[in-house]
Design a protein around this motif. Structure first.
Motif, PDB file in Angstrom:
ATOM      1  N   GLY A  41       0.774  -1.233   0.000  1.00  0.00           N
ATOM      2  CA  GLY A  41       0.000   0.000   0.000  1.00  0.00           C
ATOM      3  C   GLY A  41       0.805   1.283   0.000  1.00  0.00           C
ATOM      4  O   GLY A  41       1.939   1.359   0.475  1.00  0.00           O
ATOM      5  N   ASP A  42       0.189   2.342  -0.567  1.00  0.00           N
ATOM      6  CA  ASP A  42       0.708   3.711  -0.661  1.00  0.00           C
ATOM      7  C   ASP A  42       1.794   3.841  -1.726  1.00  0.00           C
ATOM      8  O   ASP A  42       2.966   4.070  -1.432  1.00  0.00           O
ATOM      9  CB  ASP A  42       1.214   4.231   0.683  1.00  0.00           C
ATOM     10  N   GLY A  71      -3.208   1.319   0.135  1.00  0.00           N
ATOM     11  CA  GLY A  71      -3.115   2.044   1.393  1.00  0.00           C
ATOM     12  C   GLY A  71      -4.061   3.225   1.378  1.00  0.00           C
ATOM     13  O   GLY A  71      -4.728   3.503   0.368  1.00  0.00           O
ATOM     14  N   ASN A  72      -4.102   3.959   2.470  1.00  0.00           N
ATOM     15  CA  ASN A  72      -5.020   5.096   2.533  1.00  0.00           C
ATOM     16  C   ASN A  72      -4.666   6.163   1.496  1.00  0.00           C
ATOM     17  O   ASN A  72      -5.563   6.798   0.919  1.00  0.00           O
ATOM     18  CB  ASN A  72      -5.066   5.693   3.937  1.00  0.00           C
ATOM     19  N   HIS A  73      -3.391   6.351   1.189  1.00  0.00           N
ATOM     20  CA  HIS A  73      -3.032   7.345   0.173  1.00  0.00           C
ATOM     21  C   HIS A  73      -3.542   6.919  -1.203  1.00  0.00           C
ATOM     22  O   HIS A  73      -4.027   7.773  -1.969  1.00  0.00           O
ATOM     23  CB  HIS A  73      -1.516   7.546   0.147  1.00  0.00           C
ATOM     24  N   ASP A  74      -3.438   5.658  -1.534  1.00  0.00           N
ATOM     25  CA  ASP A  74      -3.955   5.189  -2.822  1.00  0.00           C
ATOM     26  C   ASP A  74      -5.448   5.447  -2.963  1.00  0.00           C
ATOM     27  O   ASP A  74      -5.963   5.584  -4.073  1.00  0.00           O
ATOM     28  CB  ASP A  74      -3.697   3.684  -2.977  1.00  0.00           C
ATOM     29  N   MET A  75      -6.153   5.517  -1.837  1.00  0.00           N
ATOM     30  CA  MET A  75      -7.608   5.662  -1.845  1.00  0.00           C
ATOM     31  C   MET A  75      -8.071   7.116  -1.945  1.00  0.00           C
ATOM     32  O   MET A  75      -9.268   7.369  -2.012  1.00  0.00           O
ATOM     33  CB  MET A  75      -8.194   5.055  -0.566  1.00  0.00           C
ATOM     34  N   LEU A  76      -7.130   8.062  -1.970  1.00  0.00           N
ATOM     35  CA  LEU A  76      -7.518   9.472  -1.933  1.00  0.00           C
ATOM     36  C   LEU A  76      -8.218   9.934  -3.203  1.00  0.00           C
ATOM     37  O   LEU A  76      -8.987  10.896  -3.184  1.00  0.00           O
ATOM     38  CB  LEU A  76      -6.283  10.350  -1.698  1.00  0.00           C
ATOM     39  N   LYS A  77      -7.954   9.253  -4.320  1.00  0.00           N
ATOM     40  CA  LYS A  77      -8.483   9.707  -5.608  1.00  0.00           C
ATOM     41  C   LYS A  77      -8.557   8.518  -6.559  1.00  0.00           C
ATOM     42  O   LYS A  77      -7.800   7.559  -6.437  1.00  0.00           O
ATOM     43  CB  LYS A  77      -7.549  10.787  -6.183  1.00  0.00           C
ATOM     44  N   GLY A  78      -9.496   8.578  -7.492  1.00  0.00           N
ATOM     45  CA  GLY A  78      -9.520   7.620  -8.588  1.00  0.00           C
ATOM     46  C   GLY A  78     -10.125   6.277  -8.271  1.00  0.00           C
ATOM     47  O   GLY A  78      -9.953   5.333  -9.057  1.00  0.00           O
ATOM     48  N   ASN A 110      -5.285  -8.120   2.833  1.00  0.00           N
ATOM     49  CA  ASN A 110      -6.445  -7.262   3.088  1.00  0.00           C
ATOM     50  C   ASN A 110      -5.932  -5.831   3.248  1.00  0.00           C
ATOM     51  O   ASN A 110      -4.959  -5.604   3.971  1.00  0.00           O
ATOM     52  CB  ASN A 110      -7.203  -7.699   4.338  1.00  0.00           C
ATOM     53  N   ASN A 111      -6.578  -4.875   2.575  1.00  0.00           N
ATOM     54  CA  ASN A 111      -6.142  -3.488   2.719  1.00  0.00           C
ATOM     55  C   ASN A 111      -6.098  -3.061   4.180  1.00  0.00           C
ATOM     56  O   ASN A 111      -5.193  -2.342   4.598  1.00  0.00           O
ATOM     57  CB  ASN A 111      -7.083  -2.542   1.973  1.00  0.00           C
ATOM     58  N   ILE A 141     -11.592  10.749   1.465  1.00  0.00           N
ATOM     59  CA  ILE A 141     -12.004   9.386   1.133  1.00  0.00           C
ATOM     60  C   ILE A 141     -13.482   9.199   1.476  1.00  0.00           C
ATOM     61  O   ILE A 141     -13.890   9.388   2.622  1.00  0.00           O
ATOM     62  CB  ILE A 141     -11.147   8.348   1.876  1.00  0.00           C
ATOM     63  N   MET A 142     -14.267   8.806   0.494  1.00  0.00           N
ATOM     64  CA  MET A 142     -15.698   8.602   0.703  1.00  0.00           C
ATOM     65  C   MET A 142     -15.957   7.136   1.049  1.00  0.00           C
ATOM     66  O   MET A 142     -15.405   6.237   0.412  1.00  0.00           O
ATOM     67  CB  MET A 142     -16.481   8.996  -0.550  1.00  0.00           C
ATOM     68  N   GLN A 143     -16.804   6.918   2.045  1.00  0.00           N
ATOM     69  CA  GLN A 143     -17.184   5.562   2.415  1.00  0.00           C
ATOM     70  C   GLN A 143     -18.599   5.589   2.985  1.00  0.00           C
ATOM     71  O   GLN A 143     -18.997   6.568   3.616  1.00  0.00           O
ATOM     72  CB  GLN A 143     -16.198   4.987   3.438  1.00  0.00           C
TER      73      GLN A 143
END
Length: 220
Positions: A41-42, A71-78, A110-111, A141-143
């Motif tokens: 991740g990240d 990771g959480n950074h990968d989830m910031l966009k896209g 698992n992430n 990050i939307m969830q």
């Protein structure tokens, strides 16, 4: 059988020349004769760039199989939460596993996420969530649930994978982005109540003690 693991490349934040890095990355894994490479991740602050990076890396590897987590950074966009849970990508390793041939080992990925349980603010979900919306990088990050609820889904996924591995008499290596034990997070020297509060809020977003307990129980 040889495996390699890394994480937190942060290629965009580090202003890396991505094409050069991929070539070096592929050369090293090939030179080391790695069979399976896991990234925990990240890689970028954009999931589309992360997935494209590992697709290109895989295309340059003659024998190594690539597996990556977000990771959480990968989830910031896209990417959406639903895509993170159900992505159709053979390289993506969230809520998946592989068995290492000619061994009894299973590698589960698992992430992961966080539920504030490393923090003294664990029971004050609203206060931590408010702090997160102002200060923490994860705020865009939307969830469709809060953080403890998201972590509960992670725990259920991991528990099911561990049960299946146990029933099949597999030994497990578990891969995730977030910390499963607080001891992995050394407490910094803080000089004021304000800084201590900042540390406790930060710690809330770094993992879950419940994941650590689940993993420990699976070894009994």
């Amino acid at each position: 059988m040889k495996i390699a693991v890394s994480s937190d490349l942060h290629l965009d934040l580090n202003h890396a020349k991505v094409a050069e890095i991929i070539t070096q990355h592929a050369y090293y894994l090939t030179w080391q004769e790695i069979d399976h490479y896991f990234f925990a991740g990240d890689a970028f602050n954009d999931f589309e760039q992360t997935s494209a990076y590992f697709a290109e890396l895989q295309s340059q590897l003659p024998t190594t199989k690539v597996h990556y987590l977000a990771g959480n950074h990968d989830m910031l966009k896209g990417v959406t939460y639903e895509q993170l849970e159900n992505l159709d990508d053979d390289l993506y390793f969230h809520n998946r596993f592989i068995d290492i041939r000619q061994t009894n080992w299973r590698i589960i990925g698992n992430n992961g996420w966080y539920d504030y349980s490393f923090s003294t603010y664990e029971s004050n979900i609203k206060e931590v969530a408010k702090w997160k919306r102002v200060y923490w990088v994860d705020r865009p990050i939307m969830q469709p649930m809060n953080d403890p609820e998201r972590m509960a889904i992670v725990l259920h996924q991991v528990e099911e994978n561990l049960k299946q591995a146990h029933n099949q008499q597999k030994q497990v290596i578990f891969m995730t982005h977030f910390a499963p034990i607080r001891e992995a997070l050394p407490h910094p020297l803080v000089e004021s109540a304000r800084r201590e509060r900042m540390w406790e809020m930060t710690t809330a977003m770094l993992g879950s003690r419940h994941l650590g307990a689940l993993l420990a129980d699976s070894q009994k």
